[in-house]
Design an enzyme around this catalytic site. Structure first.
Site, mmCIF file in Angstrom:
data_model
loop_
_atom_site.group_PDB
_atom_site.id
_atom_site.type_symbol
_atom_site.label_atom_id
_atom_site.label_comp_id
_atom_site.label_asym_id
_atom_site.label_seq_id
_atom_site.Cartn_x
_atom_site.Cartn_y
_atom_site.Cartn_z
ATOM 1 N N ASP A 1 0.890 -1.238 -0.582
ATOM 2 C CA ASP A 1 0.206 -0.323 -0.176
ATOM 3 C C ASP A 1 0.913 1.035 -0.268
ATOM 4 O O ASP A 1 2.293 1.310 0.201
ATOM 5 C CB ASP A 1 -0.838 -0.236 1.294
ATOM 6 C CG ASP A 1 -2.047 0.535 0.633
ATOM 7 O OD1 ASP A 1 -1.834 1.451 -0.290
ATOM 8 O OD2 ASP A 1 -3.516 0.504 1.655
ATOM 9 N N ASP B 1 -11.219 1.931 -2.925
ATOM 10 C CA ASP B 1 -12.088 1.762 -1.457
ATOM 11 C C ASP B 1 -13.095 1.916 -1.718
ATOM 12 O O ASP B 1 -13.392 1.822 -0.509
ATOM 13 C CB ASP B 1 -10.896 3.157 -0.518
ATOM 14 C CG ASP B 1 -9.395 2.699 -0.120
ATOM 15 O OD1 ASP B 1 -9.535 1.241 -0.572
ATOM 16 O OD2 ASP B 1 -8.978 2.981 0.574
HETATM 17 C C1 GLA Z 1 -5.809 2.078 1.850
HETATM 18 C C2 GLA Z 1 -6.406 0.685 1.716
HETATM 19 C C3 GLA Z 1 -7.204 0.055 1.930
HETATM 20 C C4 GLA Z 1 -6.659 -0.669 3.653
HETATM 21 C C5 GLA Z 1 -5.930 0.522 4.671
HETATM 22 C C6 GLA Z 1 -5.292 0.319 5.398
HETATM 23 O O1 GLA Z 1 -6.701 2.853 2.633
HETATM 24 O O2 GLA Z 1 -6.447 0.886 0.215
HETATM 25 O O3 GLA Z 1 -7.153 -1.155 1.668
HETATM 26 O O4 GLA Z 1 -5.604 -0.991 3.072
HETATM 27 O O5 GLA Z 1 -5.291 1.627 3.780
HETATM 28 O O6 GLA Z 1 -4.987 1.573 6.175
#
Ligand code: GLA
Length: 684
Positions: free
Chosen positions: A442, A505
């Site tokens: 990420d 997300d």
């Molecule tokens: C980001 C990612 C999510 C999750 C969060 C965790 O927003 O896109 O899928 O992994 O971080 O903090």
């Protein structure tokens, strides 16, 4: 072979397309054709004149790779500063080599050489271009595009996407009447636009001329589309020259990221097929496993027992991969005892959450027949972490200024060797000490305050690619997912090192249909991760039927992100059936088609085809006033082959030409209604 040379004219051919350019009397590389297939022996090079004392030959000539200088006022590809401050470039043709790729040499007498590489992937109608800049004297590269293209029409439509976090990949279409610039200045690829340009001329999903070009780079990018004064549309793609300077010593070279390009006279569906084929050529061919991810279920409140409970339910519904998301490491606790300002950088397993390390959870996941995966955010560090306390100088920062946090975190300076070693070793240890088959990488904030080095925008991304490649080399078979707050790092550069994309997300099943449509114009759906999550959705607050949610996620590579411990037995049973159905459909879900929808706009249609059959997804978000059925004409079938399918509770058999020319009628009713229809090709 798809490349031929006649004198000083060069042809790059696929089965149905040609890209042709030649050398002018002034030594400029002049673009001559990009469209349907032609033969070099027929090419007539009509003379080009200066049109006026204000329209001089450097601008009038549609150049393959113009430098900054002389009378070049339209976009140029390369800008150099020599050590005496001079910036005038005069790139002239200096020969070529023809091997697996065509390499055309350009030279400026002051000590700069440029090699233009052209490679052709004939069977998928794709050309790959990249450039290498050589310095024979010390120079500073101030702008270096990867390629420039010329489409011989005015008044084209430009397609790209626009959006932001939670709303990525919304398709935009705009007529090009002057100059349009689409860019990223965030260092990490972004949610706002994507580094490609699709230009079309009166095209539909299934007809009309379309040209597509995409840059393989995950950082600062710039795409310029300019309708020139000379009857053409110029497209340029490359790393962004905003805040860029790359110092080259005598003897150094710089390789700019590649661009892939494709042309079709058959509309957007055919364009997508070519680009998806290219994307798939970068990917491991095995389908991505059905994933369970714990993020929406637990947030930061990760514990070994709670994850084991989720893993049991995930296995029960048929997940093949169980991924523990954020919250397993350092002091990464839910509010109020911690939060997002701590933990990143401290990649030790939190003993309060996992008293015996990750092994009990991993063993349980394996016992349940699933692969184990884990979330990391290696480029980042929190101010509260031990790592930051030990190495405050490892972050991007401007001397004498307080560095900014975003999401409570700093970005590590990946151009520093110790930082690269730290991240590589951290991942190496994590994967050596634990049996892990999947890593979600990420990156939850853009870069800023990069300090004095104006090349870090480029070098950060190269370091990222190098680290992922190195770790994959040490741990073959581990899949890496690219995530950047959702779909902020999706491009062909990322796809050449990562195996999967977290698309957004936003997991609302209806919003996702739009996001999937935008994503899939260029990128292959096999790398498009989509989860079924709980309702009401955290972002849209919409409650969508479970079947619709599954069908929507099944159009990509299926994942589940629900709190399965809170799911009813009935929904668990239904989920298991959907997963099973997906696994049965997956072999048929190879080529994604953009369908025309001739009879009603209420429906959303997505179709896949394969040599063995097809899968049709039909969605009806809302049954509006006057609602009726829709006729769906399929794509990608074998015209004379026969297909068996179920429709309106009856089994039918029809030839491919019937299904593609006449089509089938589908009628859904209600809100958030959906269906999936399978077409099996019968033995002849
Ligand atoms: C980001 C990612 C999510 C999750 C969060 C965790 O927003 O896109 O899928 O992994 O971080 O903090």
């Amino acid at each position: 072979m798809g490349i031929d040379v006649a004198g000083s004219t060069f042809g790059i051919h696929t089965e149905t397309t040609s890209y042709v350019f030649g050398v002018t009397g002034e030594g400029l590389l002049r673009h001559l054709h990009w469209g349907g297939r032609i033969e070099l022996c027929d090419v007539i090079v009509e003379p080009l004149w200066e049109l006026s004392t204000n329209d001089l030959i450097q601008d009038v000539t549609p150049q393959e790779y113009p430098g900054h200088g002389r009378f070049r006022y339209n976009e140029h590809c390369l800008a150099i500063m020599f050590s005496d401050g001079g910036r005038e470039l005069d790139l002239r043709y200096a020969g070529h080599d023809l091997g697996a790729a065509l390499v055309v040499h350009l030279r400026d007498d002051r000590g700069v050489r440029v090699d233009l590489h052209y490679e052709v992937l004939e069977s998928i109608d794709v050309i790959r271009r990249w450039v290498v800049v050589y310095a024979d004297v010390p120079v500073s590269v101030q702008a270096v595009a990867s390629a420039q293209f010329h489409i011989p029409y005015r008044d084209l439509d430009l397609r790209n996407v626009a959006g932001r976090w939670g709303a990525e990949f919304q398709e935009i279409v705009q007529p090009v009447t002057s100059k349009v610039v689409l860019e990223s200045r965030r260092g990490i690829s972004n949610h706002h636009h994507n580094p490609y340009a699709v230009l079309s001329r009166q095209a539909t999903e299934t007809s009309g001329q379309v040209w597509g070009m995409a840059l393989a780079f995950s950082g600062n990018t710039k795409t310029v589309v300019e309708q020139t004064q000379y009857g053409q549309t110029l497209v340029q793609l490359g790393i962004n020259d905003a805040d860029l300077a790359i110092a080259l010593n005598a003897g150094d070279s710089f390789t700019a990221p590649a661009v892939v390009a494709t042309y079709t006279p058959h509309g957007f569906d055919a364009l997508s097929q070519n680009l998806h084929d290219y994307g798939r050529s970068l990917m491991e061919p095995t389908p991505r496993p059905v994933l369970y991810n714990s993020w929406e279920a637990t947030n930061f409140a990760v514990t070994c027992d709670a994850q084991i409970a989720l893993a049991h339910r995930a296995a029960q519904i048929g997940a093949e991969l169980f991924v523990v998301d954020d919250g397993w490491f350092g002091r990464r606790n839910p509010e109020p005892t911690g939060g997002i300002t701590d933990g990143l950088g401290d990649w030790w397993v939190d003993p309060a959450k996992f008293p015996d390390g990750l092994t009990p959870l991993i063993d349980e996941v394996h016992q349940l027949g699933m692969t184990f995966g884990i979330w990391v955010e290696p480029e980042m560090v929190n101010p509260g972490s031990d790592l930051y306390a030990a190495h405050p100088d490892w972050i991007y920062h401007e001397q004498g200024r307080e560095p900014d946090t975003a999401r409570g975190q700093y970005v590590l300076n990946l151009t520093l060797a110790p930082v690269q070693e730290f991240i590589t070793q951290m991942l190496d240890d994590l994967l050596a000490e634990n049996v892990i088959g999947y890593v979600k990488w990420d990156a939850n904030r853009p870069m800023s305050q990069v300090g004095a080095g104006r090349d870090v925008w480029y070098r950060h991304v190269q370091a990222l690619y190098d680290i992922v490649r190195e770790v994959k080399g040490r741990h073959p078979g581990v899949l890496f997912e690219a995530c950047a707050s959702g779909g902020g790092r999706i491009d062909f550069g990322a796809l050449s090192v990562f195996d999967d994309f977290w698309t957004s997300d936003n997991t609302d099943a209806l919003d996702r249909l739009d996001i999937h449509r935008g994503y899939s114009l260029v990128y292959p759906p096999q790398a498009m991760r989509a989860w079924v999550t709980d309702v009401p959705n955290f972002l849209s607050q919409r409650s969508i039927a479970l079947t619709f949610r599954f069908h929507s996620a099944m159009t990509g590579s299926l994942g589940i992100g629900c709190d399965l411990t809170a799911m009813s037995d009935e929904d668990l049973r239904a989920s298991a059936k959907h997963v099973q159905q997906y696994e049965q459909l997956r072999p048929l879900m190879q080529r994604w088609h953009r369908l025309e929808n001739p009879s009603s706009n209420d429906y959303r249609l997505i179709q896949y085809s394969s040599p063995a059959g097809a899968v049709l997804f039909v969605f009806l978000p809302a049954s509006r006033l006057g609602h009726t059925s829709t006729t769906v004409r399929l794509r990608g079938l074998e015209p004379t082959a026969r297909y068996r399918f179920e429709l309106d509770w009856q089994t039918h058999v029809a030839r491919g030409d019937y299904l593609m020319n006449r089509g089938v009628r589908v009628w859904l009713q209600g809100d958030y209604a959906s269906t999936v229809i399978r077409f099996d090709r019968m033995d002849d």
